[in-house]
Design a protein around this motif. Structure first.
Motif, PDB file in Angstrom:
ATOM      1  N   VAL A  62       3.341  -0.446   7.046  1.00 33.11           N
ATOM      2  CA  VAL A  62       2.457   0.204   6.143  1.00 33.11           C
ATOM      3  C   VAL A  62       1.088   0.049   6.911  1.00 33.11           C
ATOM      4  O   VAL A  62       0.516   1.220   6.942  1.00 33.11           O
ATOM      5  N   ASN A  69       3.373   8.788   0.645  1.00 37.55           N
ATOM      6  CA  ASN A  69       3.833   8.563   1.923  1.00 37.55           C
ATOM      7  C   ASN A  69       4.289   6.879   1.986  1.00 37.55           C
ATOM      8  O   ASN A  69       5.141   6.826   2.603  1.00 37.55           O
ATOM      9  N   ILE A  70       3.612   6.224   1.284  1.00 36.99           N
ATOM     10  CA  ILE A  70       3.895   4.825   1.516  1.00 36.99           C
ATOM     11  C   ILE A  70       5.098   4.482   0.712  1.00 36.99           C
ATOM     12  O   ILE A  70       5.887   3.950   1.311  1.00 36.99           O
ATOM     13  N   LYS A  90       1.271   2.684  10.062  1.00 34.96           N
ATOM     14  CA  LYS A  90       1.410   4.117   9.706  1.00 34.96           C
ATOM     15  C   LYS A  90       0.633   4.581   8.774  1.00 34.96           C
ATOM     16  O   LYS A  90       0.281   5.830   8.714  1.00 34.96           O
ATOM     17  N   GLN A  91       0.021   3.724   7.900  1.00 39.04           N
ATOM     18  CA  GLN A  91      -0.969   4.137   6.890  1.00 39.04           C
ATOM     19  C   GLN A  91      -2.456   3.702   6.774  1.00 39.04           C
ATOM     20  O   GLN A  91      -3.114   4.069   6.212  1.00 39.04           O
ATOM     21  N   VAL A 121      -1.322   9.944  -0.521  1.00 31.80           N
ATOM     22  CA  VAL A 121      -1.027   8.706  -0.010  1.00 31.80           C
ATOM     23  C   VAL A 121      -0.055   7.744  -0.541  1.00 31.80           C
ATOM     24  O   VAL A 121       0.737   7.202   0.200  1.00 31.80           O
TER      25      VAL A 121
END
Length: 362
Positions: free
Chosen positions: A139, A94-95, A142-143, A91
């Motif tokens: 953020v 990705n961030i 998308k996360q 994770v």
């Protein structure tokens, strides 16, 4: 002559309660519950500590680095989860990939925080604030996670700002507002000033950042050495460090907290062999040699010690690590039971791949 770094705008992005937030994202039924990520509490008899916890858990007084047994006593009905570092790293990658594109220069400093230098493309705080909101929105969209962002003239101020209004906060410190924002804060808000330093400063009638900023720097140097100069600069909002693209690897280490305290020399040797295997594997993967070996020792009563020894020449030898670590450990054998042992290497040097190839060839 003015320093260009002082005119740049820095953002500090800090994910909110990262591990527990990721767990809640993966399991929405946990939303709103006190969630604690860390060691198994074993109904209050577990060893180890809290890695992080949700804001709901913090309302019970739980915080990171707290003994897990203490956390269980404060909130036995919390949801206790083991650390899933593989998931958190995925994770995090990705961030970081997502927010990196917003920066002229980008520096990740941990799995859940990073600095962004946006000075080349953005030179006013209105635009920087809009950019920070854009990052937060991206953020979250998308996360599925929230972050807090500090916007300020330098790294230290941006970091203090990002922690000011958690969770999901956005705090902006303009150059003209530095003193009015910073000076009323307690000295503990300056990163690096922990409990011991705070108590010493209180004995010197220094409780706020403003008190520290107005102190005679020579008094601080007399009490804290060179660190006193740094503390005085930070209290005045001065930080000339630039956002660096890559953070240098300074050490590689690992440690183990035991379910039951150990004291048998044979068991201790086995632990050091296992820890050394992990350190050496990481050392080889990252292509470093080392000069210094360190150990960390924590007794059953939480007394904690570190010891280090520097070799005559840089090495990649696993046996050198284990021999040195066991030699350093001799000082502590027979003096009590151990709840934690750790091994590390420092003074790292990057291996020259070209030289390695030449050596292999000849």
């Amino acid at each position: 002559m003015s320093n260009p770094a002082r005119n740049r705008i820095t953002l500090h992005v800090d994910m909110d309660s990262f591990y527990s937030s990721v767990e809640v994202r993966e399991r929405p039924e946990l939303k709103g519950l006190p969630v604690v990520v860390g060691s198994d509490p074993k109904e209050g008899k577990g060893r180890g500590v809290v890695s992080t916890c949700s804001y709901e858990a913090r309302e019970f007084g739980i915080h990171s680095a707290m003994p897990i047994s203490r956390a269980y006593k404060l909130c036995p009905d919390a949801v206790y989860l083991p650390v899933n570092m593989k998931l958190y790293k995925e994770v995090s990658e990705n961030i970081m990939d997502l927010i990196r594109i917003f920066a002229d220069r980008f520096q990740q400093v941990s799995v859940d925080e990073a600095y962004l230098d946006v000075g080349n493309g953005i030179d006013d705080y209105e635009s920087a604030t809009l950019l920070a909101r854009k990052i937060k929105d991206e953020v979250l969209r998308k996360q599925g996670l929230t972050c807090s962002i500090g916007v300020a003239p330098n790294k230290i101020l941006a970091k203090i700002a990002s922690d000011f209004d958690k969770p999901d906060g956005l705090t902006v410190i303009r150059p003209e507002d530095v003193e009015s924002f910073l000076f009323p804060l307690p000295v503990s808000k300056i990163p690096g000033i922990g409990k011991k330093t705070r108590l010493i400063l209180e004995d010197m009638d220094t409780e706020t950042v403003g008190d520290l900023a107005s102190m005679d720097v020579q008094l601080l140097v007399a009490r804290f050495g060179k660190s006193g100069v740094v503390m005085h600069q930070l209290a005045n909002g001065i930080d000339l460090r630039e956002v660096r693209e890559r953070e240098e690897v300074k050490s590689i280490s690992t440690e183990d907290t035991f379910e039951e305290d150990i004291f048998d020399p044979a068991a201790i040797r086995n632990v050091f062999f296992e820890l050394t295997d992990k350190v050496h594997e990481s050392l080889s993967r990252k292509r470093f040699r080392f000069r210094t070996v360190t150990i960390k020792v924590r007794f059953e009563d939480f007394r904690t010690y570190t010891r280090a020894k520097t070799l005559q020449a840089a090495s990649t030898d696993k046996q050198a690590i284990i021999r040195t670590a066991l030699g350093l450990m001799d000082e502590f054998i027979g003096k009590g039971r151990f709840r934690l042992l750790g091994v590390g290497v420092t003074k790292l040097e990057k291996i020259d791949e070209r030289q390695t190839l030449l050596n292999d060839f000849f």
